[in-house]
Design a protein around this motif. Structure first.
Motif: not given
Length: 183
Positions: A142-145, A151-152, A154-161
């Motif tokens: 669960e912690a890993m998820r 992380a996903a 943040r990455a998606a936000r950065a990518l979308i941004a």
């Protein structure tokens, strides 16, 4: 011729030899026999000494018989007590053996119960440890998820941004709202 003068030794010998004193024809020795005979006759007939002697002997024999009878009864009692003591000893030995057997069975039952309890406790502890390990694994997953999702995101936000601007965001929102209304 002159006659020898008698000495006292000679005079006693002559007197003793010639004149022995007698009474009714009996000398001293004879009177001793008569006295002893009279004493015995008086003891036998007048005092009945023989009966008293026999009675005393009979009493002594009776006392000895009573003593022997008492000794025999005491011996019987002692034999009975000995037999009773032997019986009690055998009963005590048997009782002690039974107590030892009973204690041995109880000890075996206690050992068997302890083994069973130990086995059950080990199984419970293994189950608890397994459950804890599984819970720790689930928590780690669960912690890993969560970390992966974070992380996903943040990455998606950065990518979308980087790739979307405000206009494309509006078109996306409008399409989502239309999709909700169609349902």
């Amino acid at each position: 011729m002159a006659q020898p003068v008698p000495t006292t030794e000679t005079a006693h010998t002559e007197v003793a030899g010639e004149h022995e004193a007698t009474l009714l024809g009996l000398g001293a020795e004879g009177w001793v026999y008569v006295g002893v005979t009279i004493f015995l006759l008086i003891a036998i007939f007048v005092a009945k000494a023989h009966k008293k002697v026999v009675e005393a002997l009979d009493a002594q024999i009776a006392e000895t018989r009573r003593t022997l009878d008492d000794a025999a009864s005491i011996r019987k009692e002692a034999e009975a007590l000995l037999a009773s003591a032997k019986t009690q000893h055998e009963a005590s030995a048997k009782h002690a053996a039974e107590m030892i057997d009973h204690a041995r069975h109880e000890a075996e039952a206690i050992v068997a119960k302890a083994e069973t309890d130990t086995t059950d406790m080990i199984a419970r502890r293994e189950k608890m440890a397994t459950d804890k390990i599984e819970a720790a694994e689930r928590a780690a997953v669960e912690a890993m998820r969560a970390q992966t999702a974070g992380a996903a995101a943040r990455a998606a936000r950065a990518l979308i941004a980087e790739t979307h601007d405000a206009g494309s965001d509006r078109a996306l929102v409008d399409a989502a709202i239309a999709d909700i209304g169609a349902r």
